[in-house]
Scaffold this active site. Structure first.
Site, mmCIF file in Angstrom:
data_model
loop_
_atom_site.group_PDB
_atom_site.id
_atom_site.type_symbol
_atom_site.label_atom_id
_atom_site.label_comp_id
_atom_site.label_asym_id
_atom_site.label_seq_id
_atom_site.Cartn_x
_atom_site.Cartn_y
_atom_site.Cartn_z
ATOM 1 N N HIS A 43 -8.438 -6.597 3.892
ATOM 2 C CA HIS A 43 -8.098 -5.831 5.072
ATOM 3 C C HIS A 43 -9.437 -5.517 5.703
ATOM 4 O O HIS A 43 -10.140 -4.603 5.264
ATOM 5 C CB HIS A 43 -7.370 -4.539 4.702
ATOM 6 N N ASP A 65 -12.608 8.325 8.631
ATOM 7 C CA ASP A 65 -11.625 7.329 9.067
ATOM 8 C C ASP A 65 -11.962 5.955 8.509
ATOM 9 O O ASP A 65 -13.109 5.519 8.561
ATOM 10 C CB ASP A 65 -11.592 7.264 10.600
ATOM 11 N N ASP A 71 -9.333 -3.376 1.051
ATOM 12 C CA ASP A 71 -9.530 -2.887 2.410
ATOM 13 C C ASP A 71 -10.974 -2.408 2.481
ATOM 14 O O ASP A 71 -11.389 -1.554 1.681
ATOM 15 C CB ASP A 71 -8.529 -1.749 2.686
ATOM 16 N N ASP A 78 -10.480 3.155 9.587
ATOM 17 C CA ASP A 78 -9.814 2.145 10.417
ATOM 18 C C ASP A 78 -10.387 1.968 11.819
ATOM 19 O O ASP A 78 -9.636 1.893 12.786
ATOM 20 C CB ASP A 78 -8.321 2.483 10.515
ATOM 21 N N ASP A 102 -7.259 -4.726 9.578
ATOM 22 C CA ASP A 102 -6.534 -3.467 9.457
ATOM 23 C C ASP A 102 -7.313 -2.334 10.099
ATOM 24 O O ASP A 102 -8.149 -1.712 9.466
ATOM 25 C CB ASP A 102 -6.236 -3.142 7.984
ATOM 26 N N LYS A 140 -6.865 2.508 -2.615
ATOM 27 C CA LYS A 140 -7.549 3.383 -1.656
ATOM 28 C C LYS A 140 -8.248 4.497 -2.415
ATOM 29 O O LYS A 140 -7.768 4.943 -3.458
ATOM 30 C CB LYS A 140 -6.525 3.964 -0.673
ATOM 31 N N TRP A 171 0.858 -1.190 0.000
ATOM 32 C CA TRP A 171 0.000 0.000 0.000
ATOM 33 C C TRP A 171 0.886 1.229 0.000
ATOM 34 O O TRP A 171 1.852 1.297 0.754
ATOM 35 C CB TRP A 171 -0.928 0.031 1.226
ATOM 36 N N GLU A 179 -2.861 -3.013 -2.708
ATOM 37 C CA GLU A 179 -4.001 -2.438 -1.981
ATOM 38 C C GLU A 179 -4.355 -1.040 -2.473
ATOM 39 O O GLU A 179 -3.557 -0.114 -2.392
ATOM 40 C CB GLU A 179 -3.673 -2.384 -0.478
ATOM 41 N N HIS A 211 -11.819 1.289 2.249
ATOM 42 C CA HIS A 211 -11.254 2.089 1.163
ATOM 43 C C HIS A 211 -12.170 2.291 -0.032
ATOM 44 O O HIS A 211 -11.697 2.476 -1.152
ATOM 45 C CB HIS A 211 -9.945 1.453 0.675
#
Ligand code: RNT
Ligand code: ZN
Length: 414
Positions: free
Chosen positions: A281, A289, A254, A291, A321, A223, A182, A221, A257
């Site tokens: 992920h 955010d 992810d 995460d 993640d 995003k 990433w 990965e 993302h």
């Protein structure tokens, strides 16, 4: 009623739907989750004192962060005690174990030897990630897609070294390691050319993946945006999807993302037809955010259903993640792992063949009726039983163990 009696009750209910509960338990046993080491220390690592950068951010000031490799390993071992079955640990390059002063482009397998020895002792596999953030060479906002050759080449060397380390993990542990790339590259504001950085990234990847290595699963990965890179990211979903298909590399999705209304659970069956390997992920996006601690919500359930219903587990690695510094970090890990397992278990407890048949017969009334009834079946009782037979705390009991572990840290860690 005891946990065992509850299990027997659940088993008889699932039996009415033609579901073999014990078979589902055995399937879950063989689904390792790669635990993100970086939840334990707020993505600081042990390479330098540099602040976290790259458009990701950890908030919260809960005490007792792991400050050394020994503390981090202790914390991970505590996590293993609180979740059933064997898992994996996912390392970032900045978690190297060495006193040598080396550049990130000079890291080698030997700098991770103690991690391998620890993994052997724990009987687990390891995964790896090059670290292209929190470093002066990434301060321009660009790494592998930089127009500056000096910067770009530095990161190409770093990722090449990282792949050697992942391959070393795979060989030494006799268990292929995922090496996930990433990069934070992107623009805060609207670019003139969206192509130029992508051409640079393509050049870098061509160089990086030229060498094939044993025991490694390479994944890319994407995003959508990052903090400070709101208008453009070089490594978009389309970019990596195209690159992975063309070069037969793996793709990482992810779950934080994508646009909020996109469902990663819907993407997997499509991508799986064209890409050999997928990495998840598992995360939870909230506003800006990406995460937050994984919650047992519809998004997570959708991912688990895609993997189980369409037999995608064999071509997918599951990793977590997220990073939350506002709550007990061990609880953050444990809650996310338990939720991921519960979602998978719930999906494994569906009458697969029956539902396939109903759908093929276009019996949509029956399909809806089943899918809705299944939602309320007692999968939690089965999960409790798994914890019991694996000698892990049942239900909310895990909290007590975390509290006593935490009480032990008082006075020893800030
Ligand atoms: C960032 C990516 C990336 C990182 C970790 C630390 O948005 O999700 O995977 O979170 O590598
Ligand atoms: Zn990620």
């Amino acid at each position: 009623m005891t946990t065992h009696e509850n299990y027997l009750l659940a088993k008889s209910i699932y039996h009415k739907y033609g579901v073999d509960v014990d078979q589902a338990i055995e399937q879950l046993r063989h689904i390792p989750i790669s635990i993100q080491c970086w939840q334990g220390d707020d993505v600081k690592g042990f390479y330098s004192e540099a602040a976290l950068s790259g458009g990701i951010s950890v908030t919260g000031n809960y005490p007792y962060r792991a400050r050394t490799i020994a503390e981090l390993r202790n914390d991970l071992e505590q996590v293993f005690k609180l979740v059933p079955f064997k898992h994996r640990v996912n390392l970032h390059a900045i978690y190297l174990d060495t006193k040598e002063k080396i550049g990130l482009d000079e890291i080698e397998p030997k700098h991770f030897e103690t991690w391998v020895n620890w993994a052997i002792k724990q009987g687990i596999g390891l995964d790896f990630n090059p670290t292209l953030f929190s470093h002066p060479m990434s301060s321009s906002g660009f790494t592998l897609s930089s127009q500056n050759e000096h910067i770009r080449q530095f990161w190409v060397r770093h990722v090449k070294q990282s792949r050697k380390i992942a391959s070393y993990f795979g060989e030494a542990l006799n268990n292929p390691a995922v090496c996930n790339l990433w990069i934070p590259d992107g623009y805060k504001d609207t670019p003139y050319s969206r192509l130029s950085p992508r051409v640079q990234l393509q050049k870098s990847l061509d160089d990086i993946y030229e060498q094939s290595l044993p025991s490694i699963k390479d994944t890319l990965e994407s995003k959508l945006f990052g903090i400070g890179a709101e208008s453009y990211t070089t490594g978009s979903h389309e970019f990596y999807m195209g690159y992975a298909v063309k070069h037969q590399l793996g793709l990482c999705l992810d779950t934080g993302h994508f646009h909020p209304t996109e469902q990663v659970g819907d993407k997997l069956s499509a991508i799986g037809l064209f890409v050999n390997h997928m990495l998840l992920h598992v995360s939870r996006p909230v506003r800006w955010d990406s995460d937050h601690v994984v919650s047992l919500n519809d998004d997570l359930q959708g991912v688990a259903e895609a993997l189980v219903r369409d037999d995608l587990l064999k071509q997918t690695s599951i990793g977590l993640d997220y990073f939350d510094a506002s709550i007990n970090r061990i609880a953050a890990w444990v809650i996310g792992i338990r939720n991921s397992q519960k979602a998978l278990l719930k999906a494994l407890l569906e009458p697969k063949e029956l539902l396939k048949k109903i759908e093929q017969e276009q019996n949509y009334t029956v399909r809806l009726a089943y899918l809705e009834e299944l939602k309320a079946l007692p999968f939690g009782l089965v999960y409790d039983y798994i914890c019991e037979i694996e000698h892990k705390p049942v239900g909310i009991e895990f909290l007590k163990e975390i509290e006593s572990y935490e009480a032990n840290m008082k006075g020893k860690r800030p």
